[in-house]
Structure formats: structure tokens, C-alpha cells
Motif scaffolding. Structure first.
Motif, PDB file in Angstrom:
ATOM      1  N   LYS A  44      13.150   1.910  -5.370  1.00 21.73           N
ATOM      2  CA  LYS A  44      14.169   2.369  -6.327  1.00 21.73           C
ATOM      3  C   LYS A  44      13.821   3.783  -6.798  1.00 21.73           C
ATOM      4  N   CYS A  45      12.680   3.918  -7.503  1.00 20.37           N
ATOM      5  CA  CYS A  45      12.360   5.246  -8.048  1.00 20.37           C
ATOM      6  C   CYS A  45      11.742   6.166  -6.976  1.00 20.37           C
ATOM      7  N   GLY A  46      10.907   5.615  -6.114  1.00 19.83           N
ATOM      8  CA  GLY A  46      10.238   6.406  -5.079  1.00 19.83           C
ATOM      9  C   GLY A  46       9.008   7.146  -5.563  1.00 19.83           C
ATOM     10  N   GLY A  74       6.475   5.701  -7.971  1.00 22.62           N
ATOM     11  CA  GLY A  74       5.452   4.887  -8.634  1.00 22.62           C
ATOM     12  C   GLY A  74       5.748   4.473 -10.057  1.00 22.62           C
ATOM     13  N   LYS A  75       7.025   4.469 -10.449  1.00 16.77           N
ATOM     14  CA  LYS A  75       7.358   4.156 -11.847  1.00 16.77           C
ATOM     15  C   LYS A  75       7.954   2.758 -12.026  1.00 16.77           C
ATOM     16  N   CYS A  76       8.740   2.275 -11.063  1.00 18.52           N
ATOM     17  CA  CYS A  76       9.537   1.065 -11.319  1.00 18.52           C
ATOM     18  C   CYS A  76       8.866  -0.228 -10.858  1.00 18.52           C
ATOM     19  N   GLY A  77       7.836  -0.135 -10.018  1.00 17.26           N
ATOM     20  CA  GLY A  77       7.120  -1.330  -9.565  1.00 17.26           C
ATOM     21  C   GLY A  77       7.862  -2.131  -8.507  1.00 17.26           C
ATOM     22  N   CYS A  92       8.201  -1.594  -5.255  1.00 18.84           N
ATOM     23  CA  CYS A  92       7.788  -1.543  -3.846  1.00 18.84           C
ATOM     24  C   CYS A  92       6.350  -2.003  -3.609  1.00 18.84           C
ATOM     25  N   CYS A 133       5.499   3.431  -2.243  1.00 17.96           N
ATOM     26  CA  CYS A 133       6.000   4.796  -2.490  1.00 17.96           C
ATOM     27  C   CYS A 133       4.894   5.754  -2.926  1.00 17.96           C
TER      28      CYS A 133
END
Ligand SMILES: Cc1cc2nc3c(=O)[nH]c(=O)nc-3n(C[C@H](O)[C@H](O)[C@H](O)COP(=O)(O)OP(=O)(O)OC[C@H]3O[C@@H](n4cnc5c(N)ncnc54)[C@H](O)[C@@H]3O)c2cc1C
Ligand code: FES
Length: 286
Positions: free
Chosen positions: A250-252, A254-257, A259, A267
């Protein structure tokens, strides 16, 4: 330019994409296209840099974002390329765009293939289907700096001849005397002159020696799962095998968790990993 270079964020915001224009579209196979694009912003066109293996978050304005690797080589910077398999919402929307259409781009994100580690080594590329897209960036990068690498083998396959991506590259690499190009399809097909058999089986036949060699693998999960054991059988250690992973993002950055695989974020810590880093997850997820 990396994610840390905040001076390059569009409107100073990491989530706002840069606007780019599609300059050319290449039909690779039914359902797979390569898009050539350039930024609208003159400064970005001149200053944008990336490394082989990195990816971007591409958007179709009004539809959404999706993740694709940069499939062109940083050694050929006059434009950028990405290659897309049509699978869902964004990829179908991209497929409806033509030359001259505007898209959004955030990136480049992620780590890259470790050129320092690869320098001076023999290299074996193992690819399947659209998995050649990230490998292709590195292969052209290496061909453009041929003196600093040793022997290069490429084993690439697809289900049928029609499913082979980048046929123009396969032809160029086949003609290149400094590269051993082996192309295969799963089953016999009329007029096909290359190998027949799945990629891991053909890799076993090619049998590249493991000494001073790095293997770089990318393809469908089933190909990856059967390729690593073949490399192990040939004497490759987990540290000598690299791959690049795909995971819904989603964010690409490292912020949204979204992946994670194990304790790694694809990411931020990837998408390029050694088999040593991911072998515990490969059997369950890949
Ligand atoms: C680092 C990275 C690099 C990638 N590079 C490429 C590339 O070069 N070319 C390319 O065609 N694709 C690439 N992908 C996969 C690509 O991101 C997805 O196919 C794309 O996001 C699908 O978007 P969509 O809106 O069309 O599909 P959706 O409508 O969101 O989904 C359609 C179907 O695809 C599945 N899907 C969506 N995203 C992924 C994913 N990341 N991995 C596995 N399944 C997924 C969904 O679960 C669903 O079943 C990459 C992914 C990552 C993480
Ligand atoms: S995509 Fe958000 S943390 Fe990786």
C-alpha cells in the motif's frame, strides 16, 4: 534519488505522485505490456536516478495505485519502463491507456540488486514469465558494464512461445557472444527451436558451477519453489541465491505494515532478498 530525498517529493509529500507521460507501449504477450514513460517535470527527467531491482508505486489517476518494478536499466536513462500483467483493477485501467496518457509515479522504492556482491562473479539468471521484468533491468545493466562481471548464463522460460516476454531482448542476448542464453517452453510447440521443459529442469541440465557464482531468480512462486532446491543440489549456498519478492503493498515505504513476510517488510527490507533471508517463508508463501 531515493525515498530519503524529500526535496524530490511531489508537492513536498511522499504520498503525492509525480506525473509522468506514457511515450510508448509494447505488447509483450496477450495480457502483458511494457510501458515506456518520462516525467512531465523537466528537472526530474534530468535528475531521477534508480537502481536495478527497485520498484515504484504507479497510479492511474482516479482509479488507484499498484506496484511494479522498473524494468528498464539505469544504464539507459533516456526514459523509464515498467511491465504489467493484467490481473485486476489498476492493471486493467492501465491497459485502457494509450500513448500520451498521464500516470502517477512514486519512487524509486526498496533496495536493489547488490552490485558490489555481484562484481567479478559468474552470474546465473533464472526467470519465468513476467518474472524476467526485474532481471531484465539487471541483465542490461551488466551487459552495459560487461568487463566487471564474469560468465553470464540466462535460463528463461514460459508456458508457451507466445507467453515469452521481451522477445526482442531474448534475441539480442542470444546474439551476444558474452552471454549464454537458454530459452525454454513447458511443452512442445510448432516451430519452437529452443528447449522444452520447465525452468528448474532446464537449469539442472545447464548445471552452472556454483563456485564464485551468484544466482538471481525471479518468476512465478512455483518456479521459485522448485528452483532453489536445484541450485542447492548444484552446490549453491543460500547466500549465493537472490530473488525479488512480490507482496501486496500500500504505502511502499515501510509505514503501513501491509507487506510483511515474517519480520521483514518487502517494501523496506526488499524486494531483493537472499535465499538465506527468506528460506523459512518460501515453502509456506512461495
Ligand atoms: C515489489 C513488487 C514488484 C512488482 N512488480 C510487478 C511487475 O513488474 N509487473 C507486474 O505485472 N506486477 C508486479 N507486481 C505485482 C503487482 O503489484 C500486482 O499485480 C498489482 O498490484 C495488481 O493490481 P490490480 O489493481 O490490477 O489488482 P487487484 O484488483 O488489486 O488484484 C487482482 C488480483 O491480484 C492479486 N494481487 C494484487 N497484488 C498482488 C501482489 N503484489 N502479489 C500477488 N498478488 C497480487 C490480488 O490478490 C487479486 O487476486 C509487483 C509487486 C511488488 C510487491
Ligand atoms: S507497503 Fe506499507 S509497509 Fe510495506
Amino acid at each position: 534519488m531515493t525515498v530519503a530525498d524529500s526535496k524530490f517529493f511531489a508537492q513536498g509529500n511522499v504520498y503525492v505522485p509525480h506525473i509522468a507521460v506514457i511515450e510508448k507501449i509494447v505488447e509483450e504477450t496477450p495480457g502483458v505490456r511494457t510501458y515506456h514513460f518520462n516525467f512531465k517535470d523537466e528537472r526530474l527527467r534530468k535528475e531521477f536516478i534508480f537502481e536495478s531491482g527497485q520498484f515504484g508505486q504507479y497510479s492511474v489517476l482516479g482509479t488507484g495505485e499498484a506496484t511494479f518494478c522498473i524494468s528498464s536499466s539505469p544504464t539507459r536513462p533516456d526514459h523509464l519502463e515498467f511491465t504489467v500483467q493484467k490481473v485486476g483493477k489498476v492493471t486493467n485501467a492501465l491497459n485502457r491507456l494509450g500513448v500520451g496518457a498521464e500516470i502517477g509515479f512514486r519512487g524509486p522504492y526498496g533496495n536493489s540488486f547488490p552490485l558490489d556482491f555481484l562484481k567479478g562473479k559468474n552470474l546465473v539468471f533464472v526467470g519465468g514469465g513476467i518474472g524476467l521484468a526485474p532481471l531484465r533491468s539487471l541483465i542490461w545493466n551488466i551487459i552495459d558494464n560487461r568487463d566487471i562481471y564474469n560468465k553470464v548464463d540466462i535460463v528463461y522460460g514460459a508456458r508457451t512461445p507466445a507467453d515469452l516476454c521481451f522477445k526482442y531482448d531474448l534475441e539480442a542476448w542470444d546474439k551476444d557472444k558474452t552471454v549464454n542464453m537458454v530459452t525454454t517452453v513447458d511443452r512442445e510447440a510448432e516451430g519452437w527451436k529452443g528447449k522444452i521443459g520447465v525452468v528448474p529442469k532446464i537449469l539442472e541440465e545447464v548445471a552452472p558451477p556454483a563456485k564464485d557464482t551468484a544466482a538471481i531468480v525471479c518468476g512465478p512462486p512455483i518456479m521459485i519453489r522448485f528452483t532453489f532446491p536445484v541450485l542447492e543440489k548444484l552446490g549453491f549456498k543460500a547466500e549465493q541465491m537472490l530473488t525479488t519478492l512480490e507482496k501486496k503493498m500500500k504505502c511502499g515505504i515501510g509505514k503501513c505494515g501491509r507487506c510483511n513476510i515474517g519480520n521483514l517488510y518487502v517494501c523496506r527490507d526488499g524486494p531483493v532478498f537472499s535465499y538465506a533471508q527468506i528460506k523459512d517463508f518460501v515453502s509456506s508463501e512461495y
